[in-house]
Write a protein that holds these residues in place. Structure first.
Motif, PDB file in Angstrom:
ATOM      1  N   PRO A 150       9.302   2.901   4.512  1.00 33.03           N
ATOM      2  CA  PRO A 150       8.376   2.420   3.481  1.00 33.03           C
ATOM      3  C   PRO A 150       6.936   2.411   3.994  1.00 33.03           C
ATOM      4  O   PRO A 150       6.694   2.462   5.204  1.00 33.03           O
ATOM      5  CB  PRO A 150       8.861   0.989   3.212  1.00 33.03           C
ATOM      6  CG  PRO A 150      10.259   0.944   3.712  1.00 33.03           C
ATOM      7  CD  PRO A 150      10.328   1.921   4.829  1.00 33.03           C
ATOM      8  N   ILE A 151       5.994   2.316   3.071  1.00 31.26           N
ATOM      9  CA  ILE A 151       4.565   2.317   3.404  1.00 31.26           C
ATOM     10  C   ILE A 151       3.996   0.937   3.099  1.00 31.26           C
ATOM     11  O   ILE A 151       4.245   0.379   2.032  1.00 31.26           O
ATOM     12  CB  ILE A 151       3.824   3.383   2.580  1.00 31.26           C
ATOM     13  CG1 ILE A 151       4.360   4.772   2.912  1.00 31.26           C
ATOM     14  CG2 ILE A 151       2.323   3.306   2.815  1.00 31.26           C
ATOM     15  CD1 ILE A 151       3.920   5.840   1.927  1.00 31.26           C
ATOM     16  N   ILE A 152       3.230   0.403   4.048  1.00 30.02           N
ATOM     17  CA  ILE A 152       2.513  -0.858   3.847  1.00 30.02           C
ATOM     18  C   ILE A 152       1.028  -0.544   3.830  1.00 30.02           C
ATOM     19  O   ILE A 152       0.522   0.106   4.745  1.00 30.02           O
ATOM     20  CB  ILE A 152       2.831  -1.875   4.955  1.00 30.02           C
ATOM     21  CG1 ILE A 152       4.305  -2.277   4.888  1.00 30.02           C
ATOM     22  CG2 ILE A 152       1.924  -3.103   4.846  1.00 30.02           C
ATOM     23  CD1 ILE A 152       4.740  -3.238   5.959  1.00 30.02           C
ATOM     24  N   LYS A 153       0.330  -1.001   2.764  1.00 27.76           N
ATOM     25  CA  LYS A 153      -1.118  -0.778   2.656  1.00 27.76           C
ATOM     26  C   LYS A 153      -1.799  -2.082   2.277  1.00 27.76           C
ATOM     27  O   LYS A 153      -1.153  -3.022   1.828  1.00 27.76           O
ATOM     28  CB  LYS A 153      -1.481   0.231   1.575  1.00 27.76           C
ATOM     29  CG  LYS A 153      -0.651   1.404   1.388  1.00 27.76           C
ATOM     30  CD  LYS A 153      -1.249   2.389   0.399  1.00 27.76           C
ATOM     31  CE  LYS A 153      -0.874   2.049  -1.022  1.00 27.76           C
ATOM     32  NZ  LYS A 153      -1.187   3.105  -1.955  1.00 27.76           N
ATOM     33  N   ASN A 154      -3.121  -2.069   2.409  1.00 27.70           N
ATOM     34  CA  ASN A 154      -3.976  -3.174   1.973  1.00 27.70           C
ATOM     35  C   ASN A 154      -3.586  -4.518   2.594  1.00 27.70           C
ATOM     36  O   ASN A 154      -3.609  -5.546   1.929  1.00 27.70           O
ATOM     37  CB  ASN A 154      -3.972  -3.292   0.444  1.00 27.70           C
ATOM     38  CG  ASN A 154      -4.361  -2.014  -0.233  1.00 27.70           C
ATOM     39  OD1 ASN A 154      -5.226  -1.290   0.243  1.00 27.70           O
ATOM     40  ND2 ASN A 154      -3.712  -1.705  -1.342  1.00 27.70           N
ATOM     41  N   LEU A 155      -3.226  -4.485   3.862  1.00 31.04           N
ATOM     42  CA  LEU A 155      -2.811  -5.700   4.555  1.00 31.04           C
ATOM     43  C   LEU A 155      -3.998  -6.622   4.793  1.00 31.04           C
ATOM     44  O   LEU A 155      -5.036  -6.200   5.315  1.00 31.04           O
ATOM     45  CB  LEU A 155      -2.160  -5.344   5.898  1.00 31.04           C
ATOM     46  CG  LEU A 155      -1.744  -6.508   6.790  1.00 31.04           C
ATOM     47  CD1 LEU A 155      -0.697  -7.369   6.107  1.00 31.04           C
ATOM     48  CD2 LEU A 155      -1.215  -5.981   8.111  1.00 31.04           C
ATOM     49  N   LYS A 156      -3.817  -7.869   4.387  1.00 30.35           N
ATOM     50  CA  LYS A 156      -4.797  -8.904   4.702  1.00 30.35           C
ATOM     51  C   LYS A 156      -4.008 -10.104   5.187  1.00 30.35           C
ATOM     52  O   LYS A 156      -3.130 -10.569   4.473  1.00 30.35           O
ATOM     53  CB  LYS A 156      -5.631  -9.284   3.479  1.00 30.35           C
ATOM     54  CG  LYS A 156      -6.699 -10.311   3.821  1.00 30.35           C
ATOM     55  CD  LYS A 156      -7.524 -10.675   2.618  1.00 30.35           C
ATOM     56  CE  LYS A 156      -8.544 -11.745   3.016  1.00 30.35           C
ATOM     57  NZ  LYS A 156      -9.277 -12.233   1.883  1.00 30.35           N
ATOM     58  N   ILE A 206      10.167  -0.341   8.300  1.00 35.75           N
ATOM     59  CA  ILE A 206       8.856  -0.324   8.928  1.00 35.75           C
ATOM     60  C   ILE A 206       8.644  -1.717   9.514  1.00 35.75           C
ATOM     61  O   ILE A 206       8.960  -2.731   8.881  1.00 35.75           O
ATOM     62  CB  ILE A 206       7.727   0.064   7.949  1.00 35.75           C
ATOM     63  CG1 ILE A 206       6.409   0.144   8.696  1.00 35.75           C
ATOM     64  CG2 ILE A 206       7.642  -0.890   6.776  1.00 35.75           C
ATOM     65  CD1 ILE A 206       5.287   0.800   7.927  1.00 35.75           C
ATOM     66  N   ASN A 207       8.170  -1.741  10.741  1.00 33.82           N
ATOM     67  CA  ASN A 207       7.889  -2.988  11.438  1.00 33.82           C
ATOM     68  C   ASN A 207       6.449  -2.954  11.901  1.00 33.82           C
ATOM     69  O   ASN A 207       6.059  -2.038  12.619  1.00 33.82           O
ATOM     70  CB  ASN A 207       8.802  -3.160  12.657  1.00 33.82           C
ATOM     71  CG  ASN A 207      10.264  -3.168  12.279  1.00 33.82           C
ATOM     72  OD1 ASN A 207      10.694  -3.991  11.505  1.00 33.82           O
ATOM     73  ND2 ASN A 207      11.012  -2.221  12.812  1.00 33.82           N
ATOM     74  N   LEU A 208       5.673  -3.939  11.484  1.00 33.65           N
ATOM     75  CA  LEU A 208       4.290  -4.061  11.933  1.00 33.65           C
ATOM     76  C   LEU A 208       4.148  -5.360  12.699  1.00 33.65           C
ATOM     77  O   LEU A 208       4.727  -6.384  12.311  1.00 33.65           O
ATOM     78  CB  LEU A 208       3.322  -4.080  10.747  1.00 33.65           C
ATOM     79  CG  LEU A 208       3.244  -2.856   9.865  1.00 33.65           C
ATOM     80  CD1 LEU A 208       2.239  -3.092   8.746  1.00 33.65           C
ATOM     81  CD2 LEU A 208       2.860  -1.642  10.660  1.00 33.65           C
TER      82      LEU A 208
END
Length: 150
Positions: free
Chosen positions: A56-62, A140-142
């Motif tokens: 998966p895609i992760i965007k716009n992380l705040k 996905i791991n961030l």
């Protein structure tokens, strides 16, 4: 009706139905025991087995990693998640701050995840960990740090 397809060693395979209206393949909730894929359907159509290896895609992380924030300016963690083929497994989302799990809201139609921080964070360095899986267990791991000042 139950559809079954014999297939060996395909961890990331699922059954899909083609939508002629949207002109795309839609994931069907698939049971995979590494020998057989199976799903239930309510109508006929065009079906196939697809293997998906994309995470998966992760965007716009705040908050962004390696950034500084004032405590009064950071009340929520927010990010968008997307998985084009099989979709996001909403029960797999996990958010941790400094090793502690926190509760979140997932708005599917907006692909938005948000978690209230409240008065949770003190001044100093904090570690944020996010894990998201799709319906075929691609993950996905961030993990990163951010700083709270004032």
């Amino acid at each position: 009706i139950k559809i079954e397809y014999d297939i060996l060693d395909c961890n990331n395979c699922g059954l899909y139905k083609y939508s002629y209206e949207d002109q795309k393949w839609n994931y069907l909730n698939t049971s995979n025991n590494l020998k057989t894929l199976s799903t239930k359907i309510a109508s006929g159509g065009t079906f196939c087995v697809l293997s998906e290896m994309e995470q998966p895609i992760i965007k716009n992380l705040k908050p962004r990693f390696n950034s500084r924030y004032r405590q009064k300016d950071l009340k929520k963690i927010t990010f968008n998640i997307k998985d084009v083929l099989s979709g996001i497994n909403p029960y797999s989302i996990e958010i941790k701050i400094d090793g502690e799990k926190i509760f979140y809201d997932y708005i599917k139609y907006r692909d938005l995840v948000s978690a209230d921080l409240g008065a949770f964070l003190s001044n100093g360095n904090h570690t944020l960990e996010i894990t998201v899986n799709d319906k075929l267990d691609n993950a996905i791991n961030l993990k990163g740090d951010f700083l709270i000042i004032e």
